[in-house]
Design a protein around this motif. Structure first.
Motif, PDB file in Angstrom:
ATOM      1  N   GLY A  12       0.843  -1.191   0.000  1.00 52.41           N
ATOM      2  CA  GLY A  12       0.000   0.000   0.000  1.00 52.41           C
ATOM      3  C   GLY A  12       0.873   1.233   0.000  1.00 52.41           C
ATOM      4  O   GLY A  12       1.956   1.251  -0.554  1.00 52.41           O
ATOM      5  N   ARG A  13       0.417   2.278   0.620  1.00 55.99           N
ATOM      6  CA  ARG A  13       1.211   3.505   0.722  1.00 55.99           C
ATOM      7  C   ARG A  13       2.193   3.378   1.880  1.00 55.99           C
ATOM      8  O   ARG A  13       1.945   2.693   2.858  1.00 55.99           O
ATOM      9  N   SER A  14       3.323   4.064   1.772  1.00 57.53           N
ATOM     10  CA  SER A  14       4.331   4.020   2.822  1.00 57.53           C
ATOM     11  C   SER A  14       3.791   4.671   4.083  1.00 57.53           C
ATOM     12  O   SER A  14       3.086   5.674   4.025  1.00 57.53           O
ATOM     13  N   ALA A  15       4.142   4.102   5.204  1.00 55.11           N
ATOM     14  CA  ALA A  15       3.723   4.669   6.480  1.00 55.11           C
ATOM     15  C   ALA A  15       4.672   5.762   6.945  1.00 55.11           C
ATOM     16  O   ALA A  15       4.405   6.418   7.938  1.00 55.11           O
ATOM     17  N   ILE A  16       5.765   5.960   6.248  1.00 58.89           N
ATOM     18  CA  ILE A  16       6.730   6.974   6.657  1.00 58.89           C
ATOM     19  C   ILE A  16       6.231   8.348   6.237  1.00 58.89           C
ATOM     20  O   ILE A  16       5.922   8.577   5.075  1.00 58.89           O
ATOM     21  N   ARG A  17       6.165   9.246   7.195  1.00 58.36           N
ATOM     22  CA  ARG A  17       5.798  10.642   6.908  1.00 58.36           C
ATOM     23  C   ARG A  17       7.076  11.388   6.559  1.00 58.36           C
ATOM     24  O   ARG A  17       8.046  11.353   7.294  1.00 58.36           O
ATOM     25  N   LEU A  18       7.074  12.040   5.412  1.00 60.75           N
ATOM     26  CA  LEU A  18       8.242  12.790   4.941  1.00 60.75           C
ATOM     27  C   LEU A  18       7.940  14.276   5.042  1.00 60.75           C
ATOM     28  O   LEU A  18       6.894  14.723   4.587  1.00 60.75           O
ATOM     29  N   GLU A  19       8.883  15.029   5.603  1.00 60.74           N
ATOM     30  CA  GLU A  19       8.680  16.462   5.788  1.00 60.74           C
ATOM     31  C   GLU A  19       9.867  17.249   5.254  1.00 60.74           C
ATOM     32  O   GLU A  19      10.982  17.091   5.731  1.00 60.74           O
ATOM     33  N   GLY A  20       9.621  18.082   4.238  1.00 63.84           N
ATOM     34  CA  GLY A  20      10.607  19.041   3.771  1.00 63.84           C
ATOM     35  C   GLY A  20      11.610  18.552   2.748  1.00 63.84           C
ATOM     36  O   GLY A  20      12.601  19.238   2.490  1.00 63.84           O
ATOM     37  N   LEU A  46      10.660   3.528  11.497  1.00 59.00           N
ATOM     38  CA  LEU A  46      10.815   4.833  10.846  1.00 59.00           C
ATOM     39  C   LEU A  46       9.429   5.375  10.492  1.00 59.00           C
ATOM     40  O   LEU A  46       8.888   5.081   9.432  1.00 59.00           O
ATOM     41  N   GLN A  47       8.849   6.126  11.388  1.00 62.33           N
ATOM     42  CA  GLN A  47       7.520   6.682  11.170  1.00 62.33           C
ATOM     43  C   GLN A  47       7.555   8.060  10.527  1.00 62.33           C
ATOM     44  O   GLN A  47       6.629   8.435   9.824  1.00 62.33           O
ATOM     45  N   VAL A  48       8.616   8.820  10.779  1.00 65.14           N
ATOM     46  CA  VAL A  48       8.733  10.174  10.227  1.00 65.14           C
ATOM     47  C   VAL A  48      10.200  10.465   9.909  1.00 65.14           C
ATOM     48  O   VAL A  48      11.093  10.077  10.649  1.00 65.14           O
ATOM     49  N   LEU A  49      10.407  11.105   8.769  1.00 66.20           N
ATOM     50  CA  LEU A  49      11.731  11.592   8.390  1.00 66.20           C
ATOM     51  C   LEU A  49      11.576  13.074   8.087  1.00 66.20           C
ATOM     52  O   LEU A  49      10.663  13.472   7.352  1.00 66.20           O
TER      53      LEU A  49
END
Length: 125
Positions: A12-20, A46-49
């Motif tokens: 499905g879609r990646s669960a990692i939130r990417l910011e910036g 790795l939930q957020v980068l």
């Protein structure tokens, strides 16, 4: 803030939130995540980068649920693989010892432990 629109770990879609991140940086992150999974890592922690301005010599810093990454992490794909692996290993250390008390030598011991476990060595300059 947005979720990546790339395929994720379960199709499905990646669960990692990417910011910036720029599109080129997101592509490098996708390739690094795939490389880590191919090497047997669970990238689930790795939930957020987050793209961060970091001082010279600093490539990344682990957060409670991911990592902040600086410009030096994006110098090559090999460096990105190396940095993302390091931050993932640090997340594992945090999860394995909540409430760890830091005393002289603790940080060095943790860094040495990560160095011994890594599968993606630091690329040569």
């Amino acid at each position: 803030m947005r979720r990546s629109d790339r395929p994720g770990r379960s199709g499905g879609r990646s669960a990692i939130r990417l910011e910036g991140f720029s599109p080129a940086e997101e592509a490098m992150l996708l390739a690094a995540e795939a490389a880590l999974r191919s090497a047997g890592y669970d990238t689930g922690p790795l939930q957020v980068l987050i793209r961060a301005d970091m001082p010279p010599g600093y490539r990344g810093m682990s957060l409670d649920d991911g990592a902040a990454l600086g410009a030096e992490a994006f110098s090559s794909q090999a460096m990105m693989n190396h940095v993302l692996e390091e931050e993932l290993l640090h997340l594992g250390q945090k999860a394995g010892a909540p409430g760890r008390v830091y005393k002289p030598g603790t940080a060095r011991a943790l860094e040495e432990e990560v160095h011994e476990q890594r599968r993606f060595p630091k690329p040569k300059d």
